[in-house]
Structures are given as structure tokens and as C-alpha cells.
Design a protein around this motif. Structure first.
Motif, short mmCIF file in Angstrom:
data_model
loop_
_atom_site.label_atom_id
_atom_site.label_comp_id
_atom_site.label_asym_id
_atom_site.label_seq_id
_atom_site.Cartn_x
_atom_site.Cartn_y
_atom_site.Cartn_z
N SER A 211 -2.83 -5.73 19.17
CA SER A 211 -1.63 -5.00 19.57
C SER A 211 -1.83 -4.33 20.94
CB SER A 211 -1.26 -3.95 18.51
OG SER A 211 -1.08 -4.57 17.25
N THR B 156 -1.39 -3.32 11.76
CA THR B 156 -0.25 -4.25 11.85
C THR B 156 -0.18 -5.04 10.54
OG1 THR B 156 -0.67 -4.37 14.21
CG2 THR B 156 0.79 -6.05 13.30
N ASP C 30 2.54 -10.82 17.59
CA ASP C 30 1.41 -9.96 17.22
C ASP C 30 1.19 -10.13 15.72
OD1 ASP C 30 -0.53 -8.01 17.14
OD2 ASP C 30 0.85 -6.31 17.35
MG LIG Z 1 -2.27 -4.56 15.44
#
Ligand SMILES: [Mg+2]
Ligand SMILES: Nc1nc2c(ncn2[C@@H]2O[C@H](COP(=O)(O)OP(=O)(O)OP(=O)(O)O)[C@@H](O)[C@H]2O)c(=O)[nH]1
Length: 286
Positions: free
Chosen positions: A124, A148, A164
Motif C-alpha cells: 500500500s 489491507t 492493491d
Molecule cells: Mg496494504
């Protein structure tokens, strides 16, 4: 070591007004390339072509060991690539949506590139750095591994999509395998996978599993070495040489040249932007 090649016209960009010269270290948060071009040559090389800077530290007999010339754009190419990553009313860069399953992923015609790697490796943060010229785009990063949880899709104008991914390994989401494996295997417009490896830790067990997955699905992928600001030059050089040898001898689908990056110093970020703009067919280099 070859100096970064300059094309006619670049001289103008590089001529440094005296006042700006004195301020050369104080570049803005966006790390715009016109500011980078005002840096002294060695600093510029280190920032834009980190492998070239590393090569300087190799014994002359070992210099061919660094695969420098596979992707070797001029500074002008790197400058042109920045346009794709600069948000303007005509070039909208935005978060599109998130998905936990491939059938929830947005249906997009444009080429896509994704970023995979162990949790906390810096996926990220790397995307956030690539988007520094689109400050409205929010990319969440966290010290806590496993932050994430979904596949996050970002649209870059009419040119390409960046994805991502959640990390694998420690604290990976439970549905990780279903989500990411299926995506990698079946996403039709997936053009290139960027597999991030921590430059301090080197290739770990979990990375090997991801490498095997890319190989098994015959994906074209690229290895990115993250957090190079945390590695000493000697350690980074050792990792680059080891990983390059691994790529050359043990992989089929991996691009032979590594991309060392830092989301803190921005080293390697401009070159990676240029690579992405090139492989997605938007920029003709050389
Ligand atoms: Mg991440
Ligand atoms: N020093 C340094 N720290 C970094 C760099 N990139 C990321 N980090 C730090 O590493 C931690 C993890 O970064 P993220 O970008 O959230 O990592 P991720 O791979 O997205 O992690 P998950 O979403 O959990 O899989 C954060 O504390 C970042 O600030 C870098 O280039 N240099």
C-alpha cells in the motif's frame, strides 16, 4: 557505469537556477520529477536509477551481474511517464472499488497491474508513493500486518488500473487464497504482477509460495525490493545479487531486472512509474 542518458531538450530541464540549486534537497512532498532533476547528479542517479548507484559499489569484474539495461529509459522517458500519474481534471486518478471475490471486481477493459507480497512488505505504501501526484487518492497504510483485507482497485485515467492486494503470510485474511489465487489465475486483463520482497529480509518462505504460484499460472511478474532506505548499501547489494541469481536460474516468468524502491525516500519510484506506463502500452521508451 554509464551516466543517465539525456536527450536533446532535457538540458533545459536540468539547467538549475542558482536559487533553486541552493534548495535542491528540499523537494516537496510530491517528489515531482522537475524537482528531482534539480538534484546533484549522484543524488539524482541514486533516486531515479538505484541499481545504477549500487553498481558503482561492485567490483568492475562483477559489473555485468546487475541487469541494468533490460529496462533502461532516458530521463526524458521518466519525465514523460509522470504525466500518467499526475491527477488533472482530464486525467482522473481515483479509488474505484474493493472486492473480496473476483466476481465482485470491477469490469474494466483497460490493462491492469497488481501488487502482491507478504503482509507489511509495503504494497500500500508503494502505491501511495506512485500516487504522490494525485494527493486526493487515499491509500491506507499501517504498521499492523494484515491491514489491507480486500483487493482495492485504483483507476489511472483512461490508461490502466492498479490493484492493491491483501498480504500473504502473517495475519493474512482467511479468504486470501480464494481471493488472490482466483484473481491471479482468472483476471483477464491482468497484464503484470508486481511481487514485493522486503529488501532487508530477502526472499522468505511465504515469498517462495507466491513465486511458485506465479510460475504455475505462467504469469509475467516483476520483483520489487521494498524499504531500501532501511538496508545498508552492502546488504542491499548482497540481496540484489542473490535475488537476481535466483530469478535467472529458478524462474521462467520473472522479469530479469529487479526494481528496488523506497516509499520513504522515493528511490526507484519514478523509474517504476515509467515501467508501468511502458508495459501497459501507454509510453514508448527509447
Ligand atoms: Mg496494504
Ligand atoms: N522505512 C520504510 N518503511 C516502509 C516503506 N514502505 C512501507 N513501510 C512501512 O511498512 C509498514 C507496512 O506498510 P504497508 O504499505 O501498509 O504494507 P502492506 O504490504 O500494504 O501491508 P498489508 O496491507 O498488511 O499486507 C508501514 O509501517 C509502512 O510505513 C519503505 O519504503 N521504507
Amino acid at each position: 557505469m554509464a551516466a543517465p542518458r539525456l536527450r536533446p531538450g532535457m538540458g533545459r530541464l536540468i539547467e538549475m537556477p542558482a536559487a533553486l540549486g541552493r534548495l535542491s534537497r528540499a523537494y516537496s512532498k510530491s517528489h515531482a520529477f522537475r524537482e528531482v532533476l534539480q538534484l546533484p547528479k549522484m543524488e539524482l542517479t541514486k533516486l531515479v536509477f538505484p541499481l545504477q548507484e549500487l553498481q558503482r559499489h561492485l567490483h568492475p569484474d562483477a559489473r555485468s551481474d546487475l541487469h541494468l539495461r533490460v529496462f533502461d529509459p532516458s530521463l526524458e522517458d521518466v519525465a514523460r511517464a509522470e504525466g500518467f500519474f499526475t491527477a488533472t481534471p482530464r486525467n482522473r486518478i481515483e479509488y474505484l472499488s474493493s472486492a473480496v471475490r473476483l466476481d465482485h471486481a470491477p469490469d474494466l477493459p483497460r490493462p491492469e497491474v497488481c501488487f502482491i507480497g507478504r503482509s507489511n512488505v509495503g504494497k500500500s505504501s508503494l502505491i501511495k508513493a506512485l500516487f504522490s501526484l494525485a494527493p486526493e487518492v487515499e491509500v491506507r497504510v499501517s504498521k499492523t500486518p494484515g491491514h489491507t483485507k480486500k483487493m482495492n482497485f485504483f483507476k489511472v485515467g483512461k490508461y490502466f488500473t492498479l490493484v492493491d492486494m491483501p498480504g500473504y503470510g502473517y495475519r493474512a485474511p482467511e479468504d486470501f487464497v480464494d481471493m488472490v489465487e482466483t484473481y491471479l489465475k482468472e483476471r483477464k486483463n491482468l497484464l503484470r504482477t508486481f511481487l514485493l520482497v522486503d529488501s532487508v529480509a530477502g526472499i522468505q518462505k511465504a515469498d517462495n509460495i507466491a513465486i511458485e504460484m506465479c510460475e504455475e499460472f505462467a504469469l509475467p511478474y516483476v520483483m520489487v525490493l521494498t524499504k531500501i532506505d532501511k538496508s545498508s548499501t552492502g546488504h542491499l547489494l548482497k540481496q540484489v545479487l542473490e535475488i537476481q541469481k535466483f530469478v535467472a536460474t529458478k524462474t521462467q516468468g520473472c522479469f530479469p531486472q529487479l526494481f528496488p524502491v523506497s516509499a520513504v525516500t522515493y528511490s526507484g519510484i519514478h523509474l517504476l512509474r515509467c515501467f508501468i506506463a511502458t508495459i501497459t502500452g501507454n509510453l514508448k521508451t527509447n
